[in-house]
Motif scaffolding. Structure first.
Motif, PDB file in Angstrom:
ATOM      1  N   TYR A   1       0.724  -1.322   0.143  1.00 42.43           N
ATOM      2  CA  TYR A   1      -0.048  -0.027   0.005  1.00 42.43           C
ATOM      3  C   TYR A   1       0.767   1.457  -0.037  1.00 42.43           C
ATOM      4  CZ  TYR A   1      -4.209  -2.606   1.009  1.00 42.43           C
ATOM      5  OH  TYR A   1      -5.229  -3.383   0.760  1.00 42.43           O
ATOM      6  N   SER A   2       2.078   1.307   0.039  1.00 42.78           N
ATOM      7  CA  SER A   2       2.806   2.478   0.178  1.00 42.78           C
ATOM      8  C   SER A   2       2.483   3.302   1.537  1.00 42.78           C
ATOM      9  CB  SER A   2       2.489   3.427  -1.066  1.00 42.78           C
ATOM     10  OG  SER A   2       1.452   4.258  -0.669  1.00 42.78           O
ATOM     11  N   PHE A   3       3.385   4.266   1.764  1.00 42.20           N
ATOM     12  CA  PHE A   3       3.417   4.605   3.109  1.00 42.20           C
ATOM     13  C   PHE A   3       2.126   5.224   3.524  1.00 42.20           C
ATOM     14  CE2 PHE A   3       4.248   7.925   6.348  1.00 42.20           C
ATOM     15  CZ  PHE A   3       5.086   7.151   7.462  1.00 42.20           C
ATOM     16  N   ASP A   4       1.712   6.159   2.745  1.00 41.08           N
ATOM     17  CA  ASP A   4       0.730   6.881   3.175  1.00 41.08           C
ATOM     18  C   ASP A   4      -0.623   6.200   2.974  1.00 41.08           C
ATOM     19  OD1 ASP A   4       1.585   9.895   3.131  1.00 41.08           O
ATOM     20  OD2 ASP A   4       2.099   9.269   1.065  1.00 41.08           O
TER      21      ASP A   4
ATOM     22  N   GLN B   1       2.100   1.453  21.923  1.00 36.20           N
ATOM     23  CA  GLN B   1       3.116   1.380  23.077  1.00 36.20           C
ATOM     24  C   GLN B   1       4.502   0.884  22.543  1.00 36.20           C
ATOM     25  OE1 GLN B   1       2.306   1.130  26.499  1.00 36.20           O
ATOM     26  NE2 GLN B   1       0.153   0.300  26.916  1.00 36.20           N
ATOM     27  N   TYR B   2       4.307   0.301  21.257  1.00 38.96           N
ATOM     28  CA  TYR B   2       5.567  -0.323  20.594  1.00 38.96           C
ATOM     29  C   TYR B   2       6.253   0.875  19.790  1.00 38.96           C
ATOM     30  CZ  TYR B   2       2.986  -4.520  21.914  1.00 38.96           C
ATOM     31  OH  TYR B   2       2.508  -5.626  22.241  1.00 38.96           O
ATOM     32  N   PHE B   3       5.506   1.814  18.997  1.00 36.77           N
ATOM     33  CA  PHE B   3       6.217   2.685  18.202  1.00 36.77           C
ATOM     34  C   PHE B   3       5.479   4.143  18.409  1.00 36.77           C
ATOM     35  CE2 PHE B   3       5.803  -1.425  16.082  1.00 36.77           C
ATOM     36  CZ  PHE B   3       7.062  -1.675  15.654  1.00 36.77           C
ATOM     37  N   GLU B   4       6.386   5.170  18.055  1.00 37.88           N
ATOM     38  CA  GLU B   4       6.002   6.589  18.192  1.00 37.88           C
ATOM     39  C   GLU B   4       4.894   6.447  17.169  1.00 37.88           C
ATOM     40  OE1 GLU B   4       7.141   8.491  20.160  1.00 37.88           O
ATOM     41  OE2 GLU B   4       8.798   7.486  21.248  1.00 37.88           O
ATOM     42  N   ASP B   5       4.929   6.254  16.076  1.00 32.99           N
ATOM     43  CA  ASP B   5       4.139   6.356  15.227  1.00 32.99           C
ATOM     44  C   ASP B   5       4.179   5.669  13.853  1.00 32.99           C
ATOM     45  OD1 ASP B   5       6.157   7.761  14.033  1.00 32.99           O
ATOM     46  OD2 ASP B   5       5.239   9.633  14.467  1.00 32.99           O
ATOM     47  N   LYS B   6       3.506   5.999  13.029  1.00 40.99           N
ATOM     48  CA  LYS B   6       3.629   5.262  11.637  1.00 40.99           C
ATOM     49  C   LYS B   6       5.029   5.238  11.191  1.00 40.99           C
ATOM     50  CE  LYS B   6       1.007   5.968   7.638  1.00 40.99           C
ATOM     51  NZ  LYS B   6      -0.057   5.807   6.805  1.00 40.99           N
ATOM     52  N   GLN B   7       5.531   6.286  11.045  1.00 38.39           N
ATOM     53  CA  GLN B   7       6.914   6.701  10.376  1.00 38.39           C
ATOM     54  C   GLN B   7       8.007   5.918  11.230  1.00 38.39           C
ATOM     55  OE1 GLN B   7       8.029  10.569   9.254  1.00 38.39           O
ATOM     56  NE2 GLN B   7       9.892  10.491  10.602  1.00 38.39           N
ATOM     57  N   ASP B   8       7.809   5.854  12.440  1.00 36.21           N
ATOM     58  CA  ASP B   8       8.773   5.024  13.507  1.00 36.21           C
ATOM     59  C   ASP B   8       8.821   3.699  13.131  1.00 36.21           C
ATOM     60  OD1 ASP B   8      10.372   4.585  15.695  1.00 36.21           O
ATOM     61  OD2 ASP B   8       8.861   4.198  16.909  1.00 36.21           O
ATOM     62  N   LEU B   9       7.607   3.069  12.798  1.00 36.25           N
ATOM     63  CA  LEU B   9       7.651   1.721  12.133  1.00 36.25           C
ATOM     64  C   LEU B   9       8.287   1.548  10.905  1.00 36.25           C
ATOM     65  CD1 LEU B   9       6.694  -1.401  11.773  1.00 36.25           C
ATOM     66  CD2 LEU B   9       4.688  -0.243  11.244  1.00 36.25           C
ATOM     67  N   PHE B  10       7.972   2.666  10.167  1.00 34.43           N
ATOM     68  CA  PHE B  10       8.599   2.410   8.695  1.00 34.43           C
ATOM     69  C   PHE B  10      10.063   2.414   8.755  1.00 34.43           C
ATOM     70  CE2 PHE B  10       9.525   4.115   4.665  1.00 34.43           C
ATOM     71  CZ  PHE B  10       9.004   3.001   3.701  1.00 34.43           C
ATOM     72  N   LEU B  11      10.710   3.609   9.317  1.00 31.91           N
ATOM     73  CA  LEU B  11      11.989   3.687   9.389  1.00 31.91           C
ATOM     74  C   LEU B  11      12.815   2.479  10.037  1.00 31.91           C
ATOM     75  CD1 LEU B  11      12.319   7.463  10.353  1.00 31.91           C
ATOM     76  CD2 LEU B  11      12.728   6.475   8.128  1.00 31.91           C
ATOM     77  N   TYR B  12      12.223   1.884  11.135  1.00 36.99           N
ATOM     78  CA  TYR B  12      12.858   0.603  11.614  1.00 36.99           C
ATOM     79  C   TYR B  12      12.699  -0.270  10.742  1.00 36.99           C
ATOM     80  CZ  TYR B  12      13.013  -3.332  14.671  1.00 36.99           C
ATOM     81  OH  TYR B  12      13.678  -4.574  15.113  1.00 36.99           O
TER      82      TYR B  12
ATOM     83  N   ALA C   1       7.069  12.709  -1.526  1.00 39.69           N
ATOM     84  CA  ALA C   1       6.612  12.746   0.023  1.00 39.69           C
ATOM     85  C   ALA C   1       7.632  12.976   1.055  1.00 39.69           C
ATOM     86  CB  ALA C   1       6.192  11.385   0.123  1.00 39.69           C
ATOM     87  N   PRO C   2       7.044  13.426   1.947  1.00 46.64           N
ATOM     88  CA  PRO C   2       8.255  13.763   3.305  1.00 46.64           C
ATOM     89  C   PRO C   2       8.821  12.570   3.521  1.00 46.64           C
ATOM     90  CG  PRO C   2       5.620  14.660   3.728  1.00 46.64           C
ATOM     91  CD  PRO C   2       5.759  13.810   2.370  1.00 46.64           C
ATOM     92  N   ILE C   3       7.980  11.441   3.695  1.00 47.67           N
ATOM     93  CA  ILE C   3       8.975  10.307   4.312  1.00 47.67           C
ATOM     94  C   ILE C   3      10.100   9.846   3.093  1.00 47.67           C
ATOM     95  CG2 ILE C   3       7.301   8.626   2.703  1.00 47.67           C
ATOM     96  CD1 ILE C   3       8.446   7.973   6.245  1.00 47.67           C
ATOM     97  N   TYR C   4      10.053  10.189   2.034  1.00 52.55           N
ATOM     98  CA  TYR C   4      11.264  10.006   1.091  1.00 52.55           C
ATOM     99  C   TYR C   4      12.330  10.693   1.632  1.00 52.55           C
ATOM    100  CZ  TYR C   4      13.864   9.865  -3.159  1.00 52.55           C
ATOM    101  OH  TYR C   4      15.040   9.885  -3.844  1.00 52.55           O
TER     102      TYR C   4
END
Lengths: 216, 216
Positions: free
Chosen positions: A28-31, A51-62, A121-124
């Motif tokens: 599905y791509s990041f967004d 409780q595991y991740f800050e947010d979606k981006q945190d998970l993605f970068l990991y 995109a910002p995530i890029y």
DNA sequence: GTAAGATGTGACCCTGCGGTCATGTGACCA
DNA sequence: TGGTCACATGACCGCAGGGTCACATCTTAC
């Protein structure tokens, strides 16, 4: 970075969450990737996710970090002494490892592709800030050294071909996985040889040196 | 297809809506593009939008059709008699028109890029079903003819290089618009010549024929 | 003038999103 | 036994999305 809570989890639960997330981002791509779907498929509560991740981006970068670590294992030992090999050998090894990684980790490859596609995109920028600054520079240096050693024509535009060679890697991977095979096998080596021969000699007919690189 | 209501609109209103929409899709990709923003910027009511178009996809496909029509105007007259020119001349013309189109219509180019990036998305197949089947086939034929005429080495993998040549067009455009210039000027021709020379002769040093293609 | 049909309008619907938080649970220690 | 602390939970929040619809307003024709 994920929170401590995540790393305290039993390994199988952690792996499950990562696998589900990789699957989601590959599809599905990041967004458009949905945390709701991820938690549903992982069988955890949404609150737990945060409780595991800050947010979606945190998970993605990991996950990107995991991918990078995994990718390093594919690098050829030849790359430890780049000065001792000619540029075409090095490019062959780089392409080989990239294709092998893509073939054996299709979902990671898909995520990279989706990422590369969304350059606005910002995530890029977030991801590339971590990993990309060196890629083009690396090929530039490679080309400059190769010119100095007489392996490569001195009249080429180094910046342009650093860009082309780095990008053509993706093209070859796409072609290979789309039309040749989904797995890493002997055809992959043939595909790379064809490309290297082209890189070296072009496709023009009047070239006495051509066909040297292809031993098929 | 947009509804009749849309085509009954005064031209300036139609153009305004299209311009706003192109801008939106260039910035946000199909999925993230917002009809709310489009209607707001166009100064029309949301209800009106759905009197003009079936839905978001209807609008998008219409814009792609406009782009295709516009793109045709960039094609070189040489392309009317493809048999009378060698393959490198034809590729040069194709690349030139593509770059010129991209340079003069950056927002359309951006939309294409975003589209190409989301190859998994439903909208991608929808668009490509209309336009793409012929592209690779065209380059395949071009290569086969060129081989028959002795312009291109007979030992290359035609399918692979049809794919590569079609895709490298995008690479050259990206490189050009990113690092050389945002506009269509003489440097563009230089960039294409560099690429054609590479295509023909490769970057390897031991090639007596190389440098022929570059007259800079 | 007025009836009919085509256009314009924005409040509204439902859905799904990322993200929060009060509460529940169970392991461990005193 | 009771307190503490790490973790689990899912109802809930605000928001923005695409899409709808009852109604207002114009245009045209007689």
């Amino acid at each position: 970075m994920p929170k401590d809570t995540f790393f305290n989890l039993p390994e199988d639960k952690r792996t499950l969450i990562c696998d589900v997330a990789i699957h989601e981002f590959a599809e599905y791509s990041f967004d458009r990737a949905s945390i709701n779907r991820i938690v549903a498929k992982s069988g955890i509560a949404k609150g737990s996710f945060y409780q595991y991740f800050e947010d979606k981006q945190d998970l993605f970068l990991y996950l990107m970090q995991l991918a990078a670590e995994k990718k390093v294992n594919y690098l050829s030992p030849l790359m430890h002494n780049p000065d001792q090999h000619d540029i075409f050998t090095l490019i062959r090894e780089i392409y080989k490892s990239a294709i092998q990684f893509a073939a054996e980790n299709p979902e990671y490859a898909e995520i990279s592709k989706k990422l590369l596609a969304n350059k606005g995109a910002p995530i890029y920028r977030e991801v590339m800030a971590d990993s990309f600054p060196s890629a083009y520079m690396f090929f530039e240096t490679l080309l400059e050294n190769a010119i100095a050693r007489g392996e490569v024509r001195a009249d080429i535009d180094v910046k342009m071909f650093a860009y082309m060679i780095a990008s053509m890697n993706t093209l070859v991977i796409e072609y290979y996985t789309k039309y040749v095979a989904q797995h890493y096998d002997k055809k992959m080596l043939e595909t790379i040889e064809k490309f290297l021969d082209f890189l070296k000699y072009g496709i023009g007919e009047n070239n006495s040196e051509s066909q040297k690189g292809v031993k098929l």
